[in-house]
Design a protein around this motif. Sequence first.
Motif, PDB file in Angstrom:
ATOM      1  N   GLU A 193       0.816  -1.212   0.000  1.00  0.00           N
ATOM      2  CA  GLU A 193       0.000   0.000   0.000  1.00  0.00           C
ATOM      3  C   GLU A 193       0.853   1.267   0.000  1.00  0.00           C
ATOM      4  N   HIS A 194       2.004   1.239   0.679  1.00  0.00           N
ATOM      5  CA  HIS A 194       2.809   2.446   0.797  1.00  0.00           C
ATOM      6  C   HIS A 194       3.550   2.803  -0.485  1.00  0.00           C
ATOM      7  N   SER A 195       3.451   1.969  -1.514  1.00  0.00           N
ATOM      8  CA  SER A 195       4.103   2.319  -2.765  1.00  0.00           C
ATOM      9  C   SER A 195       3.096   2.781  -3.814  1.00  0.00           C
ATOM     10  N   THR A 196       1.899   3.131  -3.390  1.00  0.00           N
ATOM     11  CA  THR A 196       0.898   3.646  -4.317  1.00  0.00           C
ATOM     12  C   THR A 196       1.235   5.079  -4.702  1.00  0.00           C
ATOM     13  N   PRO A 197       0.698   5.549  -5.825  1.00  0.00           N
ATOM     14  CA  PRO A 197       0.941   6.945  -6.205  1.00  0.00           C
ATOM     15  C   PRO A 197       0.446   7.940  -5.154  1.00  0.00           C
ATOM     16  N   ALA A 198      -0.666   7.627  -4.496  1.00  0.00           N
ATOM     17  CA  ALA A 198      -1.195   8.534  -3.466  1.00  0.00           C
ATOM     18  C   ALA A 198      -0.234   8.611  -2.275  1.00  0.00           C
ATOM     19  N   ALA A 199       0.311   7.476  -1.860  1.00  0.00           N
ATOM     20  CA  ALA A 199       1.266   7.473  -0.747  1.00  0.00           C
ATOM     21  C   ALA A 199       2.540   8.210  -1.146  1.00  0.00           C
ATOM     22  N   SER A 200       2.986   8.001  -2.374  1.00  0.00           N
ATOM     23  CA  SER A 200       4.179   8.709  -2.848  1.00  0.00           C
ATOM     24  C   SER A 200       3.949  10.212  -2.884  1.00  0.00           C
ATOM     25  N   ALA A 201       2.757  10.628  -3.306  1.00  0.00           N
ATOM     26  CA  ALA A 201       2.429  12.058  -3.331  1.00  0.00           C
ATOM     27  C   ALA A 201       2.379  12.622  -1.914  1.00  0.00           C
ATOM     28  N   ALA A 202       1.814  11.865  -0.982  1.00  0.00           N
ATOM     29  CA  ALA A 202       1.756  12.315   0.416  1.00  0.00           C
ATOM     30  C   ALA A 202       3.158  12.452   0.988  1.00  0.00           C
ATOM     31  N   LEU A 203       4.021  11.488   0.707  1.00  0.00           N
ATOM     32  CA  LEU A 203       5.395  11.550   1.203  1.00  0.00           C
ATOM     33  C   LEU A 203       6.148  12.723   0.582  1.00  0.00           C
ATOM     34  N   ALA A 204       5.895  13.003  -0.693  1.00  0.00           N
ATOM     35  CA  ALA A 204       6.531  14.151  -1.342  1.00  0.00           C
ATOM     36  C   ALA A 204       6.046  15.458  -0.721  1.00  0.00           C
ATOM     37  N   ALA A 205       4.758  15.534  -0.414  1.00  0.00           N
ATOM     38  CA  ALA A 205       4.214  16.744   0.214  1.00  0.00           C
ATOM     39  C   ALA A 205       4.801  16.944   1.608  1.00  0.00           C
ATOM     40  N   ILE A 206       4.927  15.872   2.368  1.00  0.00           N
ATOM     41  CA  ILE A 206       5.524  15.965   3.700  1.00  0.00           C
ATOM     42  C   ILE A 206       6.979  16.399   3.595  1.00  0.00           C
ATOM     43  N   ALA A 229       8.356  18.174   1.200  1.00  0.00           N
ATOM     44  CA  ALA A 229       8.393  19.591   0.835  1.00  0.00           C
ATOM     45  C   ALA A 229       8.082  20.468   2.042  1.00  0.00           C
ATOM     46  N   TYR A 230       7.102  20.075   2.840  1.00  0.00           N
ATOM     47  CA  TYR A 230       6.773  20.821   4.058  1.00  0.00           C
ATOM     48  C   TYR A 230       7.970  20.870   4.994  1.00  0.00           C
ATOM     49  N   GLN A 231       8.603  19.702   5.210  1.00  0.00           N
ATOM     50  CA  GLN A 231       9.738  19.648   6.135  1.00  0.00           C
ATOM     51  C   GLN A 231      10.917  20.479   5.647  1.00  0.00           C
ATOM     52  N   ARG A 232      11.101  20.545   4.351  1.00  0.00           N
ATOM     53  CA  ARG A 232      12.255  21.263   3.822  1.00  0.00           C
ATOM     54  C   ARG A 232      12.007  22.753   3.625  1.00  0.00           C
ATOM     55  N   GLY A 264      10.236  15.323  23.348  1.00  0.00           N
ATOM     56  CA  GLY A 264      11.513  15.023  22.725  1.00  0.00           C
ATOM     57  C   GLY A 264      11.424  13.962  21.642  1.00  0.00           C
ATOM     58  N   HIS A 265      10.220  13.467  21.370  1.00  0.00           N
ATOM     59  CA  HIS A 265      10.035  12.484  20.310  1.00  0.00           C
ATOM     60  C   HIS A 265      10.010  13.183  18.950  1.00  0.00           C
ATOM     61  N   ALA A 266       9.857  12.418  17.896  1.00  0.00           N
ATOM     62  CA  ALA A 266       9.824  12.967  16.537  1.00  0.00           C
ATOM     63  C   ALA A 266       8.664  13.948  16.381  1.00  0.00           C
ATOM     64  N   SER A 267       8.842  14.911  15.489  1.00  0.00           N
ATOM     65  CA  SER A 267       7.774  15.875  15.213  1.00  0.00           C
ATOM     66  C   SER A 267       6.611  15.167  14.522  1.00  0.00           C
ATOM     67  N   CYS A 268       5.480  15.822  14.445  1.00  0.00           N
ATOM     68  CA  CYS A 268       4.304  15.223  13.803  1.00  0.00           C
ATOM     69  C   CYS A 268       4.556  14.946  12.322  1.00  0.00           C
ATOM     70  N   SER A 269       5.267  15.846  11.648  1.00  0.00           N
ATOM     71  CA  SER A 269       5.526  15.601  10.227  1.00  0.00           C
ATOM     72  C   SER A 269       6.466  14.406  10.041  1.00  0.00           C
ATOM     73  N   GLU A 270       7.445  14.255  10.897  1.00  0.00           N
ATOM     74  CA  GLU A 270       8.342  13.097  10.821  1.00  0.00           C
ATOM     75  C   GLU A 270       7.586  11.820  11.162  1.00  0.00           C
ATOM     76  N   PHE A 271       6.707  11.892  12.162  1.00  0.00           N
ATOM     77  CA  PHE A 271       5.876  10.751  12.512  1.00  0.00           C
ATOM     78  C   PHE A 271       5.013  10.357  11.325  1.00  0.00           C
ATOM     79  N   ALA A 272       4.407  11.338  10.650  1.00  0.00           N
ATOM     80  CA  ALA A 272       3.555  11.063   9.489  1.00  0.00           C
ATOM     81  C   ALA A 272       4.354  10.396   8.377  1.00  0.00           C
ATOM     82  N   ARG A 273       5.541  10.908   8.108  1.00  0.00           N
ATOM     83  CA  ARG A 273       6.382  10.330   7.058  1.00  0.00           C
ATOM     84  C   ARG A 273       6.692   8.869   7.360  1.00  0.00           C
TER      85      ARG A 273
END
Length: 116
Positions: free
Chosen positions: A3-16, A18-21, A38-47
């Motif tokens: 599931e994580h290699s779908t185009p939608a997942a790839s687009a979500a990861l690209a958006a995250i 871009a947000y992080q950078r 002190g844990h990972a940020s929400c965007s890192e958790f999402a990625r």
Amino acid sequence: MPEHSTPAASAALAAIGAYQRYVSPYKGFCCAHRARTGHASCSEFARRAIERCGLLAGLRLLRRRFLACAASYRALMAAGPKAPDTEPLNEPCPLFTLRNAKCCGGTSLASCWPFM
């Protein structure tokens, strides 16, 4: 096909990514959950969640994380403003690189929360 290699997942990861950078370093504050725990940020958790579990399961996990982040924000705000140290640090905050942003002092991540 996982599931994580779908185009939608790839687009979500690209958006995250871009947000992080391009957005996160310049917004002027850090994730409340990261600042408090002190844990990972929400965007890192999402990625990580989307990479490991796929888009739909990752979004379900992210919803719970946002609830935890909101609770962390409320806890940080309830703690009230911190008294500044007698000698403020002149180092940039390690959690964000906004121009002229400085740490409030102390050694914890919470000391970099911008509203304290």
